[in-house]
Write an enzyme that holds these catalytic residues in place. Structure first.
Site: not given
Ligand code: IMP
Ligand code: MG
Length: 187
Positions: A45, A102, A106, A111, A134, A168
């Site tokens: 979302r 997106e 993180d 992704l 990040k 949000r």
């Molecule tokens: P990844 O798979 O670790 O890249 O995570 C990505 C998902 O984690 C994003 O689409 C967000 O929903 C959530 N996420 C990662 N970092 C944050 C943050 O600092 N605040 C809120 N949601 C986050």
């Molecule tokens: Mg997300």
């Protein structure tokens, strides 16, 4: 519910800075896809506010689609690496020019998994537009074509990003001061 002022560490990206950068991204995408039709795929979302502002900044004709994924496991602040589709696309993306929209990259696990799932459906092209990156936290290398902002390794909220599903709606990106955040169950 706690008022966000109680745990807002700092405003990392103001509403004005977000809107300015999104207009620039829209311009860049409009130039790159001149004469083409686009399909923007928003990952629910978190990406929803970004999508609706980005659409208004894109001048080429484009359709939109939504997809939702979730990571297994508890906690909610770290993705576990196992990602499953909870809402799939309604459209066949074969031979379409697709941009994934997106909120934040993180670890890169979400992704990377989504890109794998979409690329086997043979889009003509598949690019990624992420509002926040990040990159310090990256565990899986993922190609990102359009990035709004590089951010430090801090937990952020607002503008689509949640803390325990809330906040949000805020028009800026804030840093959570976790020491001052009590969790959504303590009203
Ligand atoms: P990844 O798979 O670790 O890249 O995570 C990505 C998902 O984690 C994003 O689409 C967000 O929903 C959530 N996420 C990662 N970092 C944050 C943050 O600092 N605040 C809120 N949601 C986050
Ligand atoms: Mg997300």
């Amino acid at each position: 519910m706690q008022d966000y002022h109680e745990f807002l560490g700092e405003v990392l990206i103001s509403e004005a800075a977000l809107q300015k950068r999104i207009r620039e991204l829209g311009e860049e995408i409009s130039r790159d896809y001149e004469g083409k039709k686009l399909l923007l795929v928003c990952i629910l979302r978190g990406g929803v506010l970004f999508l609706t502002d980005l659409m208004r900044a894109i001048r080429v004709p484009h359709a939109i689609e939504f997809m939702a994924v979730s990571s297994y496991g508890v906690g909610g602040r770290e993705s576990t690496g196992q990602v499953r589709i909870t809402l799939d696309l309604n459209t066949d993306i074969a031979d379409r020019d697709v941009i994934l929209v997106e909120d934040i990259i993180d670890s890169g696990r979400t992704l990377s998994h989504v890109l794998e799932l979409l690329s086997i459906r043979h889009p003509r092209s598949l690019k990624v537009c992420a509002l926040l990156d990040k990159s310090e936290r990256r565990e899986v290398a993922v190609p990102v074509d359009y990035i709004g902002f590089q951010i430090p390794n801090k937990f952020v909220f607002g503008y689509g990003l949640d803390i325990d599903d809330y906040y949000r709606n805020l028009p800026f990106i804030g840093v959570v001061d976790l020491k001052r955040y009590h969790g959504s169950n303590s009203d």
